[in-house]
Design an enzyme around this catalytic site. Structure first.
Site, PDB file in Angstrom:
ATOM      1  N   ASP A   1       0.833  -1.202   0.000  1.00 24.95           N
ATOM      2  CA  ASP A   1       0.000   0.000   0.000  1.00 24.95           C
ATOM      3  C   ASP A   1       0.864   1.247   0.000  1.00 24.95           C
ATOM      4  OD1 ASP A   1      -2.097   2.039   0.774  1.00 24.95           O
ATOM      5  OD2 ASP A   1      -3.285   0.225   1.042  1.00 24.95           O
TER       6      ASP A   1
ATOM      7  N   ASP B   1       3.548   2.291  -4.731  1.00 20.79           N
ATOM      8  CA  ASP B   1       2.893   3.394  -5.426  1.00 20.79           C
ATOM      9  C   ASP B   1       2.536   2.882  -6.815  1.00 20.79           C
ATOM     10  OD1 ASP B   1       2.042   5.647  -6.714  1.00 20.79           O
ATOM     11  OD2 ASP B   1       3.833   6.846  -6.294  1.00 20.79           O
TER      12      ASP B   1
ATOM     13  N   ASN C   1      -6.126  -4.982  -5.992  1.00 20.66           N
ATOM     14  CA  ASN C   1      -7.204  -4.243  -5.349  1.00 20.66           C
ATOM     15  C   ASN C   1      -6.956  -2.739  -5.311  1.00 20.66           C
ATOM     16  OD1 ASN C   1      -9.521  -3.900  -3.273  1.00 20.66           O
ATOM     17  ND2 ASN C   1      -7.725  -3.142  -2.173  1.00 20.66           N
TER      18      ASN C   1
ATOM     19  N   SER D   1     -15.588  -3.071 -10.607  1.00 14.97           N
ATOM     20  CA  SER D   1     -16.639  -2.359  -9.890  1.00 14.97           C
ATOM     21  C   SER D   1     -17.929  -2.457 -10.678  1.00 14.97           C
ATOM     22  CB  SER D   1     -16.270  -0.889  -9.702  1.00 14.97           C
ATOM     23  OG  SER D   1     -17.392  -0.129  -9.278  1.00 14.97           O
TER      24      SER D   1
ATOM     25  N   TYR E   1     -13.313   6.735 -13.187  1.00 16.22           N
ATOM     26  CA  TYR E   1     -13.286   5.516 -12.378  1.00 16.22           C
ATOM     27  C   TYR E   1     -14.044   4.382 -13.073  1.00 16.22           C
ATOM     28  CZ  TYR E   1     -13.931   2.383  -8.401  1.00 16.22           C
ATOM     29  OH  TYR E   1     -13.948   1.295  -7.569  1.00 16.22           O
TER      30      TYR E   1
ATOM     31  N   LYS F   1     -12.503   0.815 -14.494  1.00  6.88           N
ATOM     32  CA  LYS F   1     -12.934  -0.507 -14.044  1.00  6.88           C
ATOM     33  C   LYS F   1     -13.479  -1.338 -15.202  1.00  6.88           C
ATOM     34  CE  LYS F   1     -11.669  -0.170  -9.800  1.00  6.88           C
ATOM     35  NZ  LYS F   1     -10.583  -1.012  -9.272  1.00  6.88           N
TER      36      LYS F   1
ATOM     37  N   GLY G   1     -16.993   1.593   4.021  1.00  3.66           N
ATOM     38  CA  GLY G   1     -15.577   1.625   4.364  1.00  3.66           C
ATOM     39  C   GLY G   1     -15.011   3.010   4.192  1.00  3.66           C
TER      40      GLY G   1
END
Length: 251
Positions: free
Chosen positions: A38, A64, A91, A145, A158, A162, A193
């Site tokens: 991460d 990164d 992910n 997604s 986005y 996806k 989340g």
């Protein structure tokens, strides 16, 4: 499926929080050794330490996804730390275009989303492919997604990224299949989340109301699909998309 991932070595990107952390925790509970990669390296380290304190095998790695060199180093470090690699969960992603119309979206935002969400998935998969092939049971799970399935408005970059992940998963499945590597995509719906805290409450309520299963979605709801794709239960499943959204979109 208790211990279905016993002795598996799995790299999870974007694993310091949210869905990625839920995948790491679930895989570790089933006996896998996990590398949590991460950009939030200190947070990833804290989570890995917590998992080790609970008796699991877990390490944290800096990553990164916008930096090709950082991706290569992360893959190399994961293979060294884990002693090989059996699974990769792509992910990590950014949602920088949220709430912005297509007319308002700027090129810099578009390019960043594509660099992380699309190019990052491609480069990380390539960086891990040799180790995954050598394991004899390599599996790649790409997080897509359901925004790409129903055409979410004001989320163009986005959703487009996806959609690209879904298409890439199919092409990569064919390219990596001869090496015995499966590649599948999992498309969650709007999940509770840290990453969705900025989403308006009205949109959360809309999702719940339109689902066949009328309740909020949690990270744990997605774990079963991801673990299935990493396990021997799915060794003859590849190039597929599994929508996990409570029936908001029925794919």
């Amino acid at each position: 499926m208790p211990d279905n991932l016993k002795d598996r070595r799995i790299l999870i990107t974007g694993g310091a929080r949210g869905l990625g952390l839920a995948f790491a925790e679930s895989a570790a509970r089933e006996g896998a050794a996990v590398a949590i990669a991460d950009l939030r390296h200190e947070q990833a380290q804290a989570q890995a330490e917590r998992l080790r304190a609970a008796g699991h095998q877990a390490w944290a790695l800096p990553l990164d996804l916008a930096d090709p060199d950082a991706i290569r180093r992360c893959a190399e470090d994961a293979v060294q730390r884990l002693g090989g690699l059996d699974g990769l969960v792509n992910n990590g992603a950014v949602t920088d275009s949220g709430g912005v119309s297509a007319a308002e979206l700027d090129i810099e935002c578009w390019d960043r989303v594509m660099a992380v969400n699309v190019r990052g998935v491609w480069l990380m998969t390539m960086a891990c492919s040799q180790a995954l092939g050598a394991s004899g049971r390599g599996a790649v799970v790409n997080l897509a997604s359901d925004t790409a399935l129903w055409g979410a408005p004001r989320l163009l970059a986005y959703a487009a990224s996806k959609g690209a992940v879904i298409a890439m998963s199919r092409s990569l499945a064919r390219e990596l299949g001869p090496a015995g590597i499966t590649v599948n995509a999992v498309a969650p719906g709007l999940t509770l989340g840290e990453a969705t805290e900025q989403v308006a409450a009205k949109r959360h309520r809309h999702y719940v109301a339109q689902r066949a299963l009328e309740r909020p979605q949690t990270p744990d709801d997605v774990c079963g699909a991801v673990l299935f794709c990493l396990s021997d239960l799915s060794r003859f499943v590849t190039g597929q998309l599994l929508a996990v959204n409570g029936g908001f979109v029925m794919h």
